[in-house]
Write a protein that holds these residues in place. Structure first.
Motif, PDB file in Angstrom:
ATOM      1  N   PHE A 170       0.754  -1.083   0.305  1.00 36.15           N
ATOM      2  CA  PHE A 170      -0.545  -0.025   0.032  1.00 36.15           C
ATOM      3  C   PHE A 170       0.600   1.145   0.143  1.00 36.15           C
ATOM      4  O   PHE A 170       2.033   1.272   0.979  1.00 36.15           O
ATOM      5  CB  PHE A 170      -0.840   0.031   0.804  1.00 36.15           C
ATOM      6  CG  PHE A 170      -1.753  -0.947   1.279  1.00 36.15           C
ATOM      7  CD1 PHE A 170      -2.395  -1.877   0.144  1.00 36.15           C
ATOM      8  CD2 PHE A 170      -3.319  -0.863   2.182  1.00 36.15           C
ATOM      9  CE1 PHE A 170      -3.115  -2.876   1.000  1.00 36.15           C
ATOM     10  CE2 PHE A 170      -3.421  -1.836   2.054  1.00 36.15           C
ATOM     11  CZ  PHE A 170      -4.098  -3.006   1.274  1.00 36.15           C
ATOM     12  N   THR A 171       0.077   2.340  -0.554  1.00 33.36           N
ATOM     13  CA  THR A 171       1.480   3.782  -0.517  1.00 33.36           C
ATOM     14  C   THR A 171       0.067   4.647  -0.345  1.00 33.36           C
ATOM     15  O   THR A 171      -0.935   5.090  -1.111  1.00 33.36           O
ATOM     16  CB  THR A 171       1.337   3.821  -1.898  1.00 33.36           C
ATOM     17  OG1 THR A 171       2.947   2.376  -2.584  1.00 33.36           O
ATOM     18  CG2 THR A 171       1.907   5.390  -2.064  1.00 33.36           C
ATOM     19  N   ILE A 172       0.213   5.844   0.715  1.00 34.92           N
ATOM     20  CA  ILE A 172      -0.341   6.743   1.212  1.00 34.92           C
ATOM     21  C   ILE A 172       0.061   8.130   0.279  1.00 34.92           C
ATOM     22  O   ILE A 172       1.445   8.401   0.372  1.00 34.92           O
ATOM     23  CB  ILE A 172      -0.270   6.705   2.400  1.00 34.92           C
ATOM     24  CG1 ILE A 172      -1.005   7.658   2.773  1.00 34.92           C
ATOM     25  CG2 ILE A 172       0.647   6.777   3.215  1.00 34.92           C
ATOM     26  CD1 ILE A 172      -1.466   8.112   4.112  1.00 34.92           C
ATOM     27  N   SER A 173      -0.694   9.053  -0.430  1.00 31.58           N
ATOM     28  CA  SER A 173      -0.537   9.886  -0.880  1.00 31.58           C
ATOM     29  C   SER A 173      -1.072  11.185  -1.012  1.00 31.58           C
ATOM     30  O   SER A 173      -2.410  11.035  -0.190  1.00 31.58           O
ATOM     31  CB  SER A 173      -0.133   9.830  -2.595  1.00 31.58           C
ATOM     32  OG  SER A 173      -0.996   9.600  -3.169  1.00 31.58           O
ATOM     33  N   ARG A 174      -0.811  12.396  -0.830  1.00 29.64           N
ATOM     34  CA  ARG A 174      -1.911  13.554  -0.961  1.00 29.64           C
ATOM     35  C   ARG A 174      -1.743  14.268  -1.751  1.00 29.64           C
ATOM     36  O   ARG A 174      -0.148  14.690  -2.363  1.00 29.64           O
ATOM     37  CB  ARG A 174      -1.933  14.102   0.425  1.00 29.64           C
ATOM     38  CG  ARG A 174      -0.564  14.821   0.577  1.00 29.64           C
ATOM     39  CD  ARG A 174      -0.243  16.189   2.095  1.00 29.64           C
ATOM     40  NE  ARG A 174       1.287  16.406   1.652  1.00 29.64           N
ATOM     41  CZ  ARG A 174       1.797  16.670   3.865  1.00 29.64           C
ATOM     42  NH1 ARG A 174       1.187  16.497   4.688  1.00 29.64           N
ATOM     43  NH2 ARG A 174       2.463  17.246   3.728  1.00 29.64           N
ATOM     44  N   ASP A 175      -2.787  15.230  -2.285  1.00 27.41           N
ATOM     45  CA  ASP A 175      -2.361  16.020  -3.305  1.00 27.41           C
ATOM     46  C   ASP A 175      -2.776  17.561  -2.357  1.00 27.41           C
ATOM     47  O   ASP A 175      -3.587  17.965  -2.154  1.00 27.41           O
ATOM     48  CB  ASP A 175      -3.677  16.082  -4.990  1.00 27.41           C
ATOM     49  CG  ASP A 175      -3.601  16.966  -5.047  1.00 27.41           C
ATOM     50  OD1 ASP A 175      -3.713  17.875  -5.717  1.00 27.41           O
ATOM     51  OD2 ASP A 175      -3.671  16.615  -6.322  1.00 27.41           O
ATOM     52  N   ASN A 176      -1.825  18.037  -2.130  1.00 27.10           N
ATOM     53  CA  ASN A 176      -2.284  19.406  -1.594  1.00 27.10           C
ATOM     54  C   ASN A 176      -3.008  20.723  -2.304  1.00 27.10           C
ATOM     55  O   ASN A 176      -3.639  21.262  -0.896  1.00 27.10           O
ATOM     56  CB  ASN A 176      -0.727  20.344  -1.118  1.00 27.10           C
ATOM     57  CG  ASN A 176      -0.356  18.872  -0.093  1.00 27.10           C
ATOM     58  OD1 ASN A 176      -0.217  18.293   0.607  1.00 27.10           O
ATOM     59  ND2 ASN A 176       1.706  18.584  -0.484  1.00 27.10           N
ATOM     60  N   ALA A 177      -2.800  20.384  -3.332  1.00 29.88           N
ATOM     61  CA  ALA A 177      -3.649  21.403  -4.211  1.00 29.88           C
ATOM     62  C   ALA A 177      -5.207  21.078  -4.075  1.00 29.88           C
ATOM     63  O   ALA A 177      -5.856  21.876  -3.546  1.00 29.88           O
ATOM     64  CB  ALA A 177      -3.533  21.448  -5.416  1.00 29.88           C
ATOM     65  N   LYS A 178      -5.439  19.748  -3.863  1.00 29.03           N
ATOM     66  CA  LYS A 178      -6.561  19.454  -3.456  1.00 29.03           C
ATOM     67  C   LYS A 178      -6.793  18.562  -2.438  1.00 29.03           C
ATOM     68  O   LYS A 178      -8.152  18.776  -2.237  1.00 29.03           O
ATOM     69  CB  LYS A 178      -7.337  18.110  -4.603  1.00 29.03           C
ATOM     70  CG  LYS A 178      -6.864  18.601  -6.152  1.00 29.03           C
ATOM     71  CD  LYS A 178      -7.120  17.092  -6.866  1.00 29.03           C
ATOM     72  CE  LYS A 178      -7.165  17.423  -8.711  1.00 29.03           C
ATOM     73  NZ  LYS A 178      -7.518  16.792  -9.152  1.00 29.03           N
TER      74      LYS A 178
END
Length: 125
Positions: free
Chosen positions: A67-75
């Motif tokens: 599993f890989t967690i990520s984030r889109d700071n703009a959204k």
């Protein structure tokens, strides 16, 4: 009041992939940590993954490497890419935000003060 909405759950065969997303309400406040937990029937809520405000990621032992967690700071969207899924990954997955937790408690569900409604992930064998 922060509202979190998860999406992306579903039914997949073992070995397959799914991607979960978590979108906060427009009034979302800054978080110290954003995470994913899961809960299977009859079991306690289990830590899956989390991301600290610095960008560092943390994973539960059972999902490391898959599993890989990520984030889109703009959204302001949090995602969880789940690969090589196993039947034991079947659970309801919850997105969570913590605004005042400390790093050493990042894996504890009680440390998070905002939760989504959950999305079902079912992995068939």
């Amino acid at each position: 009041q922060v509202q979190l909405v998860e999406s992306g759950g579903g039914l997949v065969q073992a070995g397959g992939s799914l991607r979960l997303s978590c979108t906060p309400s427009e009034r979302a406040v800054s978080s110290r940590a954003m995470g994913w937990f899961r809960q299977a029937p009859g079991k306690e809520r289990e830590f899956v993954a989390a991301m600290w405000s610095s960008g560092n990621s943390y994973y539960g032992e059972s999902v490391k490497g898959r599993f890989t967690i990520s984030r889109d700071n703009a959204k302001k969207t949090l995602s969880l890419q789940m690969n090589t899924l196993k039947p034991e990954d079947t659970a309801v997955y919850f997105c969570a935000w913590g605004t005042s937790l400390i790093l050493s408690s990042i894996t504890r569900a009680a440390s998070y003060n905002y939760w989504g409604q959950g999305t079902q992930v079912t992995v068939s064998s």
